[in-house]
Design a protein around this motif. Structure first.
Motif, PDB file in Angstrom:
ATOM      1  N   ASP A  88      -4.339   4.275   4.564  1.00 48.75           N
ATOM      2  CA  ASP A  88      -3.830   5.628   4.315  1.00 48.75           C
ATOM      3  C   ASP A  88      -2.727   5.986   5.315  1.00 48.75           C
ATOM      4  OD1 ASP A  88      -5.515   5.997   2.171  1.00 48.75           O
ATOM      5  OD2 ASP A  88      -6.989   7.199   3.282  1.00 48.75           O
ATOM      6  N   LEU A  89      -2.900   5.575   6.570  1.00 49.88           N
ATOM      7  CA  LEU A  89      -1.856   5.791   7.566  1.00 49.88           C
ATOM      8  C   LEU A  89      -0.593   5.008   7.196  1.00 49.88           C
ATOM      9  CD1 LEU A  89      -3.886   5.596  10.915  1.00 49.88           C
ATOM     10  CD2 LEU A  89      -2.568   7.558  10.113  1.00 49.88           C
ATOM     11  N   CYS A  90      -0.778   3.777   6.751  1.00 47.26           N
ATOM     12  CA  CYS A  90       0.363   2.959   6.333  1.00 47.26           C
ATOM     13  C   CYS A  90       1.118   3.631   5.190  1.00 47.26           C
ATOM     14  CB  CYS A  90      -0.109   1.575   5.892  1.00 47.26           C
ATOM     15  SG  CYS A  90      -0.790   0.549   7.215  1.00 47.26           S
ATOM     16  N   ALA A  91       0.374   4.153   4.223  1.00 48.98           N
ATOM     17  CA  ALA A  91       1.003   4.823   3.076  1.00 48.98           C
ATOM     18  C   ALA A  91       1.772   6.060   3.525  1.00 48.98           C
ATOM     19  CB  ALA A  91      -0.065   5.197   2.054  1.00 48.98           C
ATOM     20  N   ARG A  92       1.228   6.755   4.493  1.00 46.49           N
ATOM     21  CA  ARG A  92       1.917   7.948   5.013  1.00 46.49           C
ATOM     22  C   ARG A  92       3.257   7.576   5.620  1.00 46.49           C
ATOM     23  NH1 ARG A  92       0.042  10.999  10.561  1.00 46.49           N
ATOM     24  NH2 ARG A  92       2.092  11.859  11.055  1.00 46.49           N
ATOM     25  N   TYR A  93       3.300   6.534   6.447  1.00 51.73           N
ATOM     26  CA  TYR A  93       4.551   6.171   7.097  1.00 51.73           C
ATOM     27  C   TYR A  93       5.522   5.508   6.124  1.00 51.73           C
ATOM     28  CZ  TYR A  93       2.730   7.668  11.548  1.00 51.73           C
ATOM     29  OH  TYR A  93       2.232   8.449  12.561  1.00 51.73           O
ATOM     30  N   GLU A  94       5.004   4.842   5.120  1.00 47.32           N
ATOM     31  CA  GLU A  94       5.893   4.318   4.078  1.00 47.32           C
ATOM     32  C   GLU A  94       6.592   5.478   3.365  1.00 47.32           C
ATOM     33  OE1 GLU A  94       5.705   1.741  -0.071  1.00 47.32           O
ATOM     34  OE2 GLU A  94       4.199   1.393   1.485  1.00 47.32           O
ATOM     35  N   ARG A  95       5.837   6.509   3.064  1.00 48.18           N
ATOM     36  CA  ARG A  95       6.405   7.686   2.399  1.00 48.18           C
ATOM     37  C   ARG A  95       7.398   8.403   3.310  1.00 48.18           C
ATOM     38  NH1 ARG A  95       2.018  10.055   1.942  1.00 48.18           N
ATOM     39  NH2 ARG A  95       2.193  11.479   3.711  1.00 48.18           N
ATOM     40  N   THR A 104      -2.391   5.432  18.281  1.00 52.93           N
ATOM     41  CA  THR A 104      -2.268   5.319  16.824  1.00 52.93           C
ATOM     42  C   THR A 104      -0.900   5.836  16.396  1.00 52.93           C
ATOM     43  OG1 THR A 104      -4.646   5.658  16.559  1.00 52.93           O
ATOM     44  CG2 THR A 104      -3.282   5.938  14.609  1.00 52.93           C
ATOM     45  N   THR A 105      -0.535   7.011  16.910  1.00 52.76           N
ATOM     46  CA  THR A 105       0.763   7.603  16.582  1.00 52.76           C
ATOM     47  C   THR A 105       1.907   6.822  17.200  1.00 52.76           C
ATOM     48  OG1 THR A 105      -0.220   9.814  16.422  1.00 52.76           O
ATOM     49  CG2 THR A 105       2.167   9.689  16.777  1.00 52.76           C
ATOM     50  N   ALA A 106       1.815   6.519  18.492  1.00 46.71           N
ATOM     51  CA  ALA A 106       2.920   5.840  19.181  1.00 46.71           C
ATOM     52  C   ALA A 106       3.248   4.499  18.536  1.00 46.71           C
ATOM     53  CB  ALA A 106       2.567   5.645  20.653  1.00 46.71           C
ATOM     54  N   ASP A 107       2.238   3.712  18.220  1.00 53.08           N
ATOM     55  CA  ASP A 107       2.455   2.381  17.655  1.00 53.08           C
ATOM     56  C   ASP A 107       3.021   2.470  16.237  1.00 53.08           C
ATOM     57  OD1 ASP A 107       2.377  -0.427  17.620  1.00 53.08           O
ATOM     58  OD2 ASP A 107       0.418  -0.435  16.680  1.00 53.08           O
ATOM     59  N   ALA A 108       2.437   3.322  15.412  1.00 50.81           N
ATOM     60  CA  ALA A 108       2.905   3.440  14.030  1.00 50.81           C
ATOM     61  C   ALA A 108       4.322   3.991  13.975  1.00 50.81           C
ATOM     62  CB  ALA A 108       1.960   4.328  13.228  1.00 50.81           C
TER      63      ALA A 108
END
Length: 229
Positions: A59-66, A181-185
């Motif tokens: 879900d985090l991956c999908a958020r950053y893809e968007r 989590t935020t810094a890395d993503a």
């Protein structure tokens, strides 16, 4: 005390009061690697057995893809699912949360150059992109996280999902945030955007940026000045 192990295919070090705390952290990181590594044929990523935790990561991956307009992607055409751009930061932040829950208030956890620090001022170096034994900046962090994405370790391995081509207009992008989590993503997603990702990362809530482009020009958030030594 400082403890060092090879975990998730990279060196991991932790400074904590005792060995039991370090053992719990390393055990958790090995557990995550077994479950979420795209390189293990029996992992959840490869078998499709998605747990609650992996669903959270995806879900985090999908958020950053968007949010990056598709520059950040965990599955490129013709390639298997690879959530590593989010998994490491998520897992190391969970490890830091475990330490706090156990009453450990002073620690520094470094996995592959991504760091969570707490309890007192810690000096965290940003590696020089051209000289392996030098740093191009040193940050003083007492509570927070620092993550860097770059080409100096693994070459042009970060791909812009919009074009399918490796990103070559940046060599290093570091993000400072309250949690890893935020810094890395954000650092990985911003790097995938190329130089336009610098401003994007700087605009993310709670994030500060230190970036070096291919011409070796440094770009940094104004708010980072107070942390530079």
């Amino acid at each position: 005390m400082r403890f060092v192990e090879q975990v998730m295919g990279m060196p991991a070090s932790i400074e904590v009061p005792d060995q039991a705390a370090a053992g719990a952290v390393f055990g958790w990181l090995r557990h995550v690697d077994r479950r979420f590594s795209p390189f293990r044929p029996d992992s959840e990523v490869r078998t499709g057995r998605h747990s609650k935790e992996l669903t959270e990561v995806l879900d985090l991956c999908a958020r950053y893809e968007r949010d990056t307009g598709g520059a950040f992607r965990v599955q490129l055409p013709g390639r298997p699912l690879d959530p590593c751009g989010v998994v490491k930061g998520w897992a190391v932040q969970r490890a830091a949360d475990m330490l706090r829950a156990a009453g450990v208030t002073e620690f520094c956890l470094n996995v592959g150059g991504d760091v969570v620090a707490a309890g007192r001022p810690w000096s965290i170096g940003i590696r020089h992109p051209d000289h392996v034994l030098r740093v191009c900046a040193v940050l003083e962090v007492d509570e927070g996280a620092v993550a860097t994405s770059g080409t100096y370790e693994r070459g042009d391995h970060i791909v812009d999902g919009r074009t399918g081509r490796p990103v070559r207009d940046l060599v290093s992008l570091t993000v400072v945030a309250n949690d890893l989590t935020t810094a890395d993503a954000v650092s990985t997603a911003a790097f995938a955007m190329g130089t336009e990702g610098i401003a994007w990362a700087d605009a993310q809530p709670g994030c500060l940026v230190f970036a070096v482009d291919r011409d070796r020009e440094v770009h940094r958030s104004a708010g980072l000045t107070r942390m530079l030594r």
